[in-house]
Design an enzyme around this catalytic site. Structure first.
Site, PDB file in Angstrom:
ATOM      1  N   SER A 138       0.965  -1.053   0.032  1.00 52.91           N
ATOM      2  CA  SER A 138       0.228   0.038  -0.030  1.00 52.91           C
ATOM      3  C   SER A 138       0.814   1.142  -0.076  1.00 52.91           C
ATOM      4  O   SER A 138       1.965   1.211  -0.722  1.00 52.91           O
ATOM      5  CB  SER A 138      -0.832  -0.060   1.105  1.00 52.91           C
ATOM      6  OG  SER A 138      -1.684   1.041   1.229  1.00 52.91           O
ATOM      7  N   SER A 139       0.628   2.130   0.932  1.00 52.62           N
ATOM      8  CA  SER A 139       1.431   3.469   1.061  1.00 52.62           C
ATOM      9  C   SER A 139       1.012   4.309   1.752  1.00 52.62           C
ATOM     10  O   SER A 139      -0.056   3.922   2.484  1.00 52.62           O
ATOM     11  CB  SER A 139       1.195   4.315  -0.392  1.00 52.62           C
ATOM     12  OG  SER A 139       1.663   5.589  -0.454  1.00 52.62           O
ATOM     13  N   TYR A 152      -5.267   7.321  -6.395  1.00 49.52           N
ATOM     14  CA  TYR A 152      -3.984   6.580  -5.857  1.00 49.52           C
ATOM     15  C   TYR A 152      -4.288   6.273  -4.382  1.00 49.52           C
ATOM     16  O   TYR A 152      -4.277   5.078  -3.906  1.00 49.52           O
ATOM     17  CB  TYR A 152      -2.570   7.098  -6.103  1.00 49.52           C
ATOM     18  CG  TYR A 152      -1.595   6.686  -5.416  1.00 49.52           C
ATOM     19  CD1 TYR A 152      -1.166   5.477  -6.075  1.00 49.52           C
ATOM     20  CD2 TYR A 152      -1.020   6.955  -4.117  1.00 49.52           C
ATOM     21  CE1 TYR A 152       0.132   4.864  -5.566  1.00 49.52           C
ATOM     22  CE2 TYR A 152       0.102   6.517  -3.689  1.00 49.52           C
ATOM     23  CZ  TYR A 152       0.697   5.525  -4.228  1.00 49.52           C
ATOM     24  OH  TYR A 152       1.587   4.822  -3.828  1.00 49.52           O
ATOM     25  N   LYS A 156      -5.053   2.716  -2.465  1.00 48.83           N
ATOM     26  CA  LYS A 156      -4.019   2.274  -1.394  1.00 48.83           C
ATOM     27  C   LYS A 156      -5.058   1.834  -0.069  1.00 48.83           C
ATOM     28  O   LYS A 156      -4.623   1.128   0.992  1.00 48.83           O
ATOM     29  CB  LYS A 156      -3.032   3.226  -1.251  1.00 48.83           C
ATOM     30  CG  LYS A 156      -2.039   3.151  -2.533  1.00 48.83           C
ATOM     31  CD  LYS A 156      -1.564   1.962  -2.899  1.00 48.83           C
ATOM     32  CE  LYS A 156      -0.327   1.862  -3.729  1.00 48.83           C
ATOM     33  NZ  LYS A 156       0.111   0.582  -3.995  1.00 48.83           N
TER      34      LYS A 156
END
Length: 252
Positions: A138-139, A152, A156
């Site tokens: 993920s982020s 985005y 995530k």
């Protein structure tokens, strides 16, 4: 510490550059046999040549993960060649940050649905392994709102939710975890591109890092490999943030 990965069989999506390449290398250095996919045939060949003889072998396949049937077929073929699968890493991202309708669809197909399809295809093999592990990348943009909120960041966040559910559903059968990197700098990567094209944004992002520097692909890869290993047998359902204290939220 011996991560007990010698002879393990691992699939990684996106293994030719950045974090994905570092993940492939780290698994190979622990003695695993690794199959990865990517879109660019030249990059696949170069990666295979660079990693020849490492670990239990490294092999790449050309694939666009938006093609669900092709992704499923790649998992089946790789499992056949390896004699099973012990761990999968869903690494590929479209990095579709601008808030456009096209990027919403692209992020859904590439970031989220490729993760779902990879797990679905690999699950019978992971259950048969006895040490099956899923790790999704993920982020920190999926953990808190930042400049990448939108297509985005939302996908995530969805990945974290999806994997958390998997961990509960598969408890005792297959472990499922997330690794969320902070901004990660490498040659040809998004942050080098931002550095060259938007110096102000790069300077602002760098200034937010308490360590004074961005992360490296290798730092994230080590977290992924640890979580995928039998040594992490009691860890499932976690979101391991690898960001050098970049994010401020408290995980409860």
């Amino acid at each position: 510490m011996d991560l007990q990965l010698t002879g393990s069989r691992v699939l990684v999506t996106g293994g030719t550059r950045g974090i994905g390449r570092a993940i492939v290398e780290a698994f190979a250095d622990e003695g695993a046999a690794v199959e990865f996919c990517a879109r660019d045939a030249g990059e696949i060949e170069a990666t295979e040549e660079a990693l020849a003889g490492r670990g239990g072998g490294v092999r790449g396949g050309q694939l666009d993960v938006r093609d669900g049937a092709a992704l499923t077929a790649w998992v089946a073929a790789a499992a056949g060649r390896l004699g099973g699968v012990d761990a999968v890493v869903a690494n590929i991202s479209a990095l579709a940050i601008p808030d456009t309708e096209e990027n919403w669809y692209t992020s859904f197909e590439v970031d989220l649905m490729h993760t779902v399809r990879l797990v679905t295809a690999a699950l019978p093999h992971l259950e048969a392994s006895g040490n099956g592990s899923v790790v999704a990348i993920s982020s920190v943009s999926g953990r808190e709102a930042d400049f990448a909120s939108g297509p985005y960041g939302t996908m995530k966040t969805a990945i974290v939710g999806y994997v958390s559910g998997l961990a509960l559903q598969l408890a005792g059968r297959v472990r499922a975890n997330v690794v969320s990197p902070g901004n990660t700098y490498f040659a040809g990567g998004v942050w080098q591109q931002i550095e060259q094209g938007d110096a102000d944004l790069f300077s602002t992002a760098l200034g937010l890092n308490p360590t004074g520097q961005m992360g490296t692909p290798e730092e994230t890869a080590r977290a992924v490999v640890f979580l995928s290993s039998p040594v992490a047998s009691r860890i499932s359902g976690t979101n391991l943030v690898v960001d050098g204290a970049l994010t401020r939220g408290i995980q409860l």
